[in-house]
Design a protein around this motif. Structure first.
Motif, mmCIF file in Angstrom:
data_model
loop_
_atom_site.group_PDB
_atom_site.id
_atom_site.type_symbol
_atom_site.label_atom_id
_atom_site.label_comp_id
_atom_site.label_asym_id
_atom_site.label_seq_id
_atom_site.Cartn_x
_atom_site.Cartn_y
_atom_site.Cartn_z
ATOM 1 N N SER A 33 0.847 -1.194 0.000
ATOM 2 C CA SER A 33 0.000 0.000 0.000
ATOM 3 C C SER A 33 0.884 1.246 0.000
ATOM 4 C CB SER A 33 -0.923 -0.009 1.223
ATOM 5 O OG SER A 33 -0.162 -0.005 2.414
ATOM 6 N N GLY A 34 0.276 2.395 -0.247
ATOM 7 C CA GLY A 34 1.032 3.638 -0.383
ATOM 8 C C GLY A 34 1.888 3.984 0.818
ATOM 9 N N SER A 35 1.447 3.609 2.021
ATOM 10 C CA SER A 35 2.211 3.942 3.226
ATOM 11 C C SER A 35 3.560 3.228 3.288
ATOM 12 C CB SER A 35 1.397 3.610 4.482
ATOM 13 O OG SER A 35 1.046 2.245 4.486
ATOM 14 N N MET A 36 3.729 2.164 2.499
ATOM 15 C CA MET A 36 5.007 1.444 2.488
ATOM 16 C C MET A 36 6.102 2.248 1.783
ATOM 17 S SD MET A 36 4.890 -1.461 4.151
ATOM 18 C CE MET A 36 6.086 -2.622 3.465
ATOM 19 N N GLU A 37 5.728 3.389 1.185
ATOM 20 C CA GLU A 37 6.720 4.286 0.591
ATOM 21 C C GLU A 37 7.372 5.193 1.626
ATOM 22 O OE1 GLU A 37 5.932 5.404 -3.928
ATOM 23 O OE2 GLU A 37 4.266 6.018 -2.654
ATOM 24 N N ALA A 38 6.844 5.198 2.854
ATOM 25 C CA ALA A 38 7.386 6.071 3.901
ATOM 26 C C ALA A 38 8.877 5.800 4.093
ATOM 27 C CB ALA A 38 6.637 5.837 5.212
ATOM 28 N N GLN A 39 9.669 6.849 4.091
ATOM 29 C CA GLN A 39 11.127 6.710 4.215
ATOM 30 C C GLN A 39 11.531 6.919 5.667
ATOM 31 O OE1 GLN A 39 13.611 8.491 1.296
ATOM 32 N NE2 GLN A 39 12.624 7.283 -0.274
ATOM 33 N N ASP A 40 11.284 5.894 6.488
ATOM 34 C CA ASP A 40 11.637 5.989 7.907
ATOM 35 C C ASP A 40 12.684 4.947 8.293
ATOM 36 O OD1 ASP A 40 10.087 3.717 7.795
ATOM 37 O OD2 ASP A 40 8.692 4.300 9.371
ATOM 38 N N ARG A 41 13.436 4.476 7.323
ATOM 39 C CA ARG A 41 14.465 3.469 7.550
ATOM 40 C C ARG A 41 15.808 3.949 7.044
ATOM 41 N NH1 ARG A 41 12.136 -1.303 8.971
ATOM 42 N NH2 ARG A 41 10.127 -0.777 9.814
ATOM 43 N N ILE A 42 16.866 3.349 7.567
ATOM 44 C CA ILE A 42 18.223 3.641 7.106
ATOM 45 C C ILE A 42 18.844 2.333 6.625
ATOM 46 C CG2 ILE A 42 20.510 4.497 7.758
ATOM 47 C CD1 ILE A 42 18.489 6.684 7.998
ATOM 48 N N ILE A 43 19.326 2.317 5.378
ATOM 49 C CA ILE A 43 20.131 1.197 4.870
ATOM 50 C C ILE A 43 21.481 1.797 4.506
ATOM 51 C CG2 ILE A 43 20.439 -0.551 3.089
ATOM 52 C CD1 ILE A 43 17.489 -0.790 2.789
ATOM 53 N N GLY A 44 22.538 1.253 5.124
ATOM 54 C CA GLY A 44 23.847 1.876 4.938
ATOM 55 C C GLY A 44 23.786 3.242 5.592
ATOM 56 N N ASN A 45 24.005 4.291 4.831
ATOM 57 C CA ASN A 45 23.912 5.656 5.361
ATOM 58 C C ASN A 45 22.827 6.470 4.677
ATOM 59 O OD1 ASN A 45 25.936 5.418 7.265
ATOM 60 N ND2 ASN A 45 27.534 5.778 5.743
ATOM 61 N N ARG A 46 21.878 5.797 4.008
ATOM 62 C CA ARG A 46 20.871 6.551 3.284
ATOM 63 C C ARG A 46 19.468 6.195 3.767
ATOM 64 N NH1 ARG A 46 18.113 3.642 -0.453
ATOM 65 N NH2 ARG A 46 18.936 1.597 -0.977
ATOM 66 N N GLN A 47 18.563 7.163 3.607
ATOM 67 C CA GLN A 47 17.155 6.934 3.917
ATOM 68 C C GLN A 47 16.593 5.906 2.943
ATOM 69 O OE1 GLN A 47 16.512 8.608 7.142
ATOM 70 N NE2 GLN A 47 14.558 8.764 6.123
ATOM 71 N N ALA A 48 15.767 5.023 3.433
ATOM 72 C CA ALA A 48 15.157 4.008 2.572
ATOM 73 C C ALA A 48 13.692 3.865 2.932
ATOM 74 C CB ALA A 48 15.878 2.673 2.745
ATOM 75 N N SER A 49 12.893 3.478 1.943
ATOM 76 C CA SER A 49 11.467 3.273 2.191
ATOM 77 C C SER A 49 11.247 1.914 2.846
ATOM 78 C CB SER A 49 10.684 3.351 0.878
ATOM 79 O OG SER A 49 11.003 2.246 0.057
ATOM 80 N N ARG A 50 10.083 1.753 3.450
ATOM 81 C CA ARG A 50 9.738 0.484 4.093
ATOM 82 C C ARG A 50 9.766 -0.664 3.087
ATOM 83 N NH1 ARG A 50 4.629 2.895 7.619
ATOM 84 N NH2 ARG A 50 5.934 4.107 9.042
ATOM 85 N N ILE A 51 9.244 -0.420 1.880
ATOM 86 C CA ILE A 51 9.202 -1.498 0.885
ATOM 87 C C ILE A 51 10.615 -1.884 0.441
ATOM 88 C CG2 ILE A 51 8.868 -0.016 -1.139
ATOM 89 C CD1 ILE A 51 7.220 -3.465 -0.528
ATOM 90 N N ASP A 52 11.536 -0.907 0.350
ATOM 91 C CA ASP A 52 12.923 -1.221 -0.008
ATOM 92 C C ASP A 52 13.570 -2.125 1.034
ATOM 93 O OD1 ASP A 52 12.809 0.249 -2.343
ATOM 94 O OD2 ASP A 52 13.684 2.054 -1.442
ATOM 95 N N VAL A 53 13.303 -1.830 2.298
ATOM 96 C CA VAL A 53 13.853 -2.636 3.387
ATOM 97 C C VAL A 53 13.270 -4.046 3.349
ATOM 98 C CG1 VAL A 53 13.964 -2.896 5.899
ATOM 99 C CG2 VAL A 53 14.374 -0.660 4.859
ATOM 100 N N VAL A 54 11.958 -4.138 3.127
ATOM 101 C CA VAL A 54 11.306 -5.455 3.046
ATOM 102 C C VAL A 54 11.914 -6.267 1.900
ATOM 103 C CG1 VAL A 54 9.152 -6.635 2.452
ATOM 104 C CG2 VAL A 54 9.151 -4.818 4.166
ATOM 105 N N LYS A 55 12.094 -5.629 0.748
ATOM 106 C CA LYS A 55 12.668 -6.340 -0.396
ATOM 107 C C LYS A 55 14.063 -6.866 -0.073
ATOM 108 C CE LYS A 55 10.163 -4.003 -4.138
ATOM 109 N NZ LYS A 55 10.296 -3.133 -5.309
ATOM 110 N N ALA A 56 14.877 -6.063 0.588
ATOM 111 C CA ALA A 56 16.248 -6.476 0.910
ATOM 112 C C ALA A 56 16.267 -7.620 1.919
ATOM 113 C CB ALA A 56 17.035 -5.278 1.443
#
Length: 196
Positions: A16-39
């Motif tokens: 859903s659209g809320s999974m685009e929220a960028q409240d995560r850090i991967i490495g040293n960059r902001q990442a969206s929830r869906i990006d983290v889930v995919k990784a």
């Protein structure tokens, strides 16, 4: 040669659209929830040797992206290619996602049926409530593990200064916990990459 034993494991992922929220850090960059889930889930999929895996994507509706298969590489690719917006993204149908998993798992051997559901929201769409779907999963002896995704705090900067908000305010932890525990599974809270 295909293994004859292992789990039948459905992964149900909120896009859903809320999974685009960028409240995560991967490495040293902001990442969206869906990006983290995919990784993280992509890595989890790779390590499921011997298990049959299936993939459900859900937002306002739930769809089977891949039925149960030993082909982990394809499941990983389909998850990686999942895009927010391919399903109407304005709502979250958690109950329907569980119901769809039940349909695909109920014919599998009884002691190997598992659903892992990842979401950051509250059920606000669909034909079946999460509670009803949870009861059905329990009846069908399907173990459900639920994972609530999202940080507790996020600093929002604007012209008027900074303020701290809770980007996970809508996460329905009570329902996710109740569904998991009633089926013999567990609820997990993933505030960051390490938690997930």
């Amino acid at each position: 040669q295909l293994p004859s034993t292992g789990r039948d494991l459905m992964l149900s992922v909120d896009i859903s659209g809320s999974m685009e929220a960028q409240d995560r850090i991967i490495g040293n960059r902001q990442a969206s929830r869906i990006d983290v889930v995919k990784a993280v889930v992509g890595d989890f999929i790779e390590r499921r040797e011997g298990d049959r895996l299936g993939l459900i994507l859900f937002a306002a509706h739930a769809y089977i992206q891949a039925p149960l298969t030993f082909d982990r590489q394809t499941i990983g690719t389909l998850l990686e290619e999942a895009e927010i917006g391919i399903i109407e993204e304005s709502a979250t149908a958690i109950g329907d996602a569980i119901g769809l998993a039940i349909i695909h798992l109920r014919s599998r051997p009884e002691n190997s049926r598992v659903l892992v559901l990842l979401t950051d929201g509250v059920n606000n769409a669909g034909a079946i409530s999460p509670e009803q779907a949870g009861q059905l999963a329990r009846t069908e002896n399907i173990k459900v593990y639920t994972i609530g995704i999202g940080a507790d705090q996020l600093v929002r900067r604007s012209f008027f200064g900074s303020r701290i908000v809770n980007p996970s305010a809508e996460l329905d932890e009570a329902t996710l916990t109740q569904i998991a525990e009633s089926t013999g599974g567990r609820y997990f809270r993933a505030r960051d990459v390490n938690d997930l």
